[in-house]
Design a protein around this motif. Structure first.
Motif, PDB file in Angstrom:
ATOM      1  N   GLY A  74       0.836  -1.186   0.000  1.00  0.00           N
ATOM      2  CA  GLY A  74       0.000   0.000   0.000  1.00  0.00           C
ATOM      3  C   GLY A  74       0.876   1.243   0.000  1.00  0.00           C
ATOM      4  O   GLY A  74       1.723   1.404   0.873  1.00  0.00           O
ATOM      5  N   VAL A  75       0.679   2.108  -0.985  1.00  0.00           N
ATOM      6  CA  VAL A  75       1.471   3.337  -1.092  1.00  0.00           C
ATOM      7  C   VAL A  75       0.503   4.520  -1.046  1.00  0.00           C
ATOM      8  O   VAL A  75      -0.229   4.773  -2.005  1.00  0.00           O
ATOM      9  CB  VAL A  75       2.307   3.374  -2.384  1.00  0.00           C
ATOM     10  CG1 VAL A  75       3.146   4.657  -2.438  1.00  0.00           C
ATOM     11  CG2 VAL A  75       3.202   2.142  -2.482  1.00  0.00           C
ATOM     12  N   GLY A  76       0.464   5.222   0.080  1.00  0.00           N
ATOM     13  CA  GLY A  76      -0.411   6.375   0.263  1.00  0.00           C
ATOM     14  C   GLY A  76       0.371   7.655   0.048  1.00  0.00           C
ATOM     15  O   GLY A  76       1.346   7.916   0.751  1.00  0.00           O
ATOM     16  N   ILE A  77      -0.047   8.459  -0.924  1.00  0.00           N
ATOM     17  CA  ILE A  77       0.718   9.640  -1.332  1.00  0.00           C
ATOM     18  C   ILE A  77      -0.075  10.894  -0.989  1.00  0.00           C
ATOM     19  O   ILE A  77      -1.228  11.046  -1.400  1.00  0.00           O
ATOM     20  CB  ILE A  77       1.027   9.602  -2.842  1.00  0.00           C
ATOM     21  CG1 ILE A  77       1.675   8.255  -3.227  1.00  0.00           C
ATOM     22  CG2 ILE A  77       1.932  10.759  -3.231  1.00  0.00           C
ATOM     23  CD1 ILE A  77       1.893   8.078  -4.707  1.00  0.00           C
ATOM     24  N   ASP A  78       0.539  11.791  -0.233  1.00  0.00           N
ATOM     25  CA  ASP A  78      -0.104  13.042   0.141  1.00  0.00           C
ATOM     26  C   ASP A  78      -0.166  13.997  -1.051  1.00  0.00           C
ATOM     27  O   ASP A  78       0.560  13.846  -2.039  1.00  0.00           O
ATOM     28  CB  ASP A  78       0.671  13.727   1.273  1.00  0.00           C
ATOM     29  CG  ASP A  78       0.592  12.975   2.589  1.00  0.00           C
ATOM     30  OD1 ASP A  78      -0.200  12.018   2.679  1.00  0.00           O
ATOM     31  OD2 ASP A  78       1.337  13.355   3.512  1.00  0.00           O
ATOM     32  N   VAL A 133       3.949   3.978   3.400  1.00  0.00           N
ATOM     33  CA  VAL A 133       3.965   2.628   2.825  1.00  0.00           C
ATOM     34  C   VAL A 133       3.467   1.656   3.885  1.00  0.00           C
ATOM     35  O   VAL A 133       3.971   1.640   5.010  1.00  0.00           O
ATOM     36  CB  VAL A 133       5.376   2.226   2.357  1.00  0.00           C
ATOM     37  CG1 VAL A 133       5.365   0.806   1.799  1.00  0.00           C
ATOM     38  CG2 VAL A 133       5.894   3.203   1.308  1.00  0.00           C
ATOM     39  N   ILE A 134       2.475   0.859   3.517  1.00  0.00           N
ATOM     40  CA  ILE A 134       1.959  -0.201   4.403  1.00  0.00           C
ATOM     41  C   ILE A 134       2.343  -1.530   3.772  1.00  0.00           C
ATOM     42  O   ILE A 134       1.885  -1.869   2.676  1.00  0.00           O
ATOM     43  CB  ILE A 134       0.439  -0.098   4.580  1.00  0.00           C
ATOM     44  CG1 ILE A 134       0.046   1.303   5.061  1.00  0.00           C
ATOM     45  CG2 ILE A 134      -0.050  -1.157   5.572  1.00  0.00           C
ATOM     46  CD1 ILE A 134      -1.453   1.508   5.194  1.00  0.00           C
ATOM     47  N   ASP A 135       3.190  -2.275   4.469  1.00  0.00           N
ATOM     48  CA  ASP A 135       3.762  -3.515   3.953  1.00  0.00           C
ATOM     49  C   ASP A 135       3.185  -4.684   4.742  1.00  0.00           C
ATOM     50  O   ASP A 135       3.451  -4.841   5.934  1.00  0.00           O
ATOM     51  CB  ASP A 135       5.289  -3.468   4.092  1.00  0.00           C
ATOM     52  CG  ASP A 135       5.986  -4.694   3.543  1.00  0.00           C
ATOM     53  OD1 ASP A 135       5.304  -5.647   3.113  1.00  0.00           O
ATOM     54  OD2 ASP A 135       7.239  -4.702   3.540  1.00  0.00           O
ATOM     55  N   LEU A 171       7.724   8.319   4.742  1.00  0.00           N
ATOM     56  CA  LEU A 171       8.862   8.842   3.989  1.00  0.00           C
ATOM     57  C   LEU A 171       8.618  10.297   3.594  1.00  0.00           C
ATOM     58  O   LEU A 171       7.478  10.745   3.509  1.00  0.00           O
ATOM     59  CB  LEU A 171       9.083   8.000   2.725  1.00  0.00           C
ATOM     60  CG  LEU A 171       9.087   6.475   2.914  1.00  0.00           C
ATOM     61  CD1 LEU A 171       9.182   5.786   1.569  1.00  0.00           C
ATOM     62  CD2 LEU A 171      10.231   6.047   3.821  1.00  0.00           C
ATOM     63  N   ARG A 172       9.712  11.003   3.348  1.00  0.00           N
ATOM     64  CA  ARG A 172       9.603  12.380   2.868  1.00  0.00           C
ATOM     65  C   ARG A 172      10.590  12.578   1.714  1.00  0.00           C
ATOM     66  O   ARG A 172      11.331  11.651   1.353  1.00  0.00           O
ATOM     67  CB  ARG A 172       9.886  13.370   3.988  1.00  0.00           C
ATOM     68  CG  ARG A 172      11.300  13.318   4.541  1.00  0.00           C
ATOM     69  CD  ARG A 172      11.486  14.335   5.641  1.00  0.00           C
ATOM     70  NE  ARG A 172      12.866  14.352   6.129  1.00  0.00           N
ATOM     71  CZ  ARG A 172      13.306  15.166   7.073  1.00  0.00           C
ATOM     72  NH1 ARG A 172      12.449  16.013   7.647  1.00  0.00           N
ATOM     73  NH2 ARG A 172      14.558  15.144   7.452  1.00  0.00           N
TER      74      ARG A 172
END
Length: 262
Positions: A199-203, A225-227, A252-253
Motif C-alpha cells: 500500500g502506497v499512500g501519497i499526500d 507505505v503499508i507492507d 517517507l519524505r
C-alpha cells in the motif's frame, strides 16, 4: 508478453526484465515545481512530446495542457479517448504520457475495449515516462481502490475497490490525497485483503518516481507505505473486525527512497 504475465514474472523473479520507463505518481493537489521539473527532465526536456490523456475527467485536459506549456514544454497534445485511433497514435509517439485527475473508475471505463491501455503499457516498457495525479495516480496499480473511507472501523473485506487498473506498477495499491482525506483505513484494509501488494499512500503536493522495484519521494509532504508481505492475518469473514500482526509502516519524505525487495 502481456502485462499480467510480466507482473507474474516479476513477482516470481525480481531480476526479470523491468520496464525501461519510469512512473511519476502524484497524490493530487497543486503539483510542485520540483515535480514538474523532474518529470520534464526524465522525459527529455522541454522538447519532449507530451500526450495529455484526461480520461478520468475531460474538463481537466485543457488546464493540464496549459500547465505544461506554461512550464516550457513545446510539444503538448490533448488526447481524446473517444477518438481511439488518433489517441493510440499520439500515445505511441509520446515521451511523456500524462494522466490528470478526476475519477479513476471513469478513466478505466473510458478506455475499456480500446488499445489505449496496452499502448500505454507498451510505451512504458519501451522507456516513456507515465505521470499521473490524483485519479491518474490511482490507475497506476494492478488493483485500484476508490470510494469513501470508513473512518469509524476497520472491517475485513470492506475496502471500496473499483476494478483493475493499468497495471503499470503491479507491486502496489496506490491511494492519493492520503493524509488530507484520511485514507489510512481504506489502504490498511486493502493491504490486509491483498497482502502480496504494497500500500502506497501519497499526500497532496507529493510524488514518487518509480524505477523498477524502487521509488524516490519528491515534493512537499509524505508518502506512507503499508507492507503486509510478512504479516500474519487472522481468519477473516467480511464485515468482521480486521486483524493482522506485523504490518510494517514506513513514513517517507522528499529525498528518501524505498526498495520493494528489502
Amino acid at each position: 508478453m502481456g502485462i499480467w504475465l510480466i507482473a507474474a514474472a516479476l513477482l516470481a523473479d525480481p531480476q526479470a526484465e523491468l520496464p525501461k520507463g519510469r512512473l511519476v505518481v502524484i497524490g493530487g493537489g497543486e503539483t510542485p515545481a520540483a515535480v514538474v521539473n523532474r518529470t520534464l527532465e526524465l522525459s527529455g526536456g522541454k522538447s519532449a512530446k507530451i500526450a495529455v490523456l484526461p480520461a478520468a475527467n475531460p474538463e481537466y485536459g485543457p488546464g493540464s495542457v496549459a500547465t505544461w506549456k506554461r512550464n516550457g514544454a513545446r510539444n503538448v497534445v490533448l488526447v481524446n479517448p473517444q477518438q481511439q485511433a488518433a489517441a493510440v497514435k499520439t500515445i505511441r509517439e509520446a515521451d511523456l504520457i500524462w494522466l490528470p485527475g478526476g475519477l479513476q473508475g471513469v478513466f478505466m471505463n473510458n478506455i475499456r475495449g480500446s488499445d489505449i491501455a496496452e499502448t500505454i503499457r507498451m510505451r512504458h516498457r519501451e522507456g516513456a515516462i507515465v505521470g499521473g495525479t490524483s485519479a491518474g495516480a490511482a490507475v497506476m496499480g494492478k488493483t485500484m481502490i476508490g470510494g469513501q473511507s470508513n473512518l469509524d472501523s476497520l472491517k475485513a473485506g470492506t475496502a471500496p475497490y473499483l476494478q483493475d487498473g493499468l497495471g503499470l506498477w503491479p507491486d502496489a495499491i496506490v491511494d492519493q490525497h492520503f493524509l488530507q482525506k484520511g485514507r489510512f483505513n481504506r489502504l490498511a484494509l486493502a493491504v490486509i485483503d491483498y497482502p502480496d501488494l504494497m500500500g502506497v499512500g501519497i499526500d497532496e503536493e507529493t510524488a514518487v518516481v518509480v524505477r523498477g522495484r524502487e521509488f524516490e519521494v519528491i515534493g512537499n509532504s509524505n508518502v506512507t507505505v503499508i507492507d503486509g508481505r510478512k504479516a500474519s492475518r487472522e481468519k477473516l469473514s467480511k464485515g468482521e473486525p480486521a486483524a493482522a500482526r506485523n504490518l510494517k509502516i514506513h513514513v517517507l519524505r522528499a529525498g528518501m527512497t524505498f526498495q520493494f525487495d528489502e
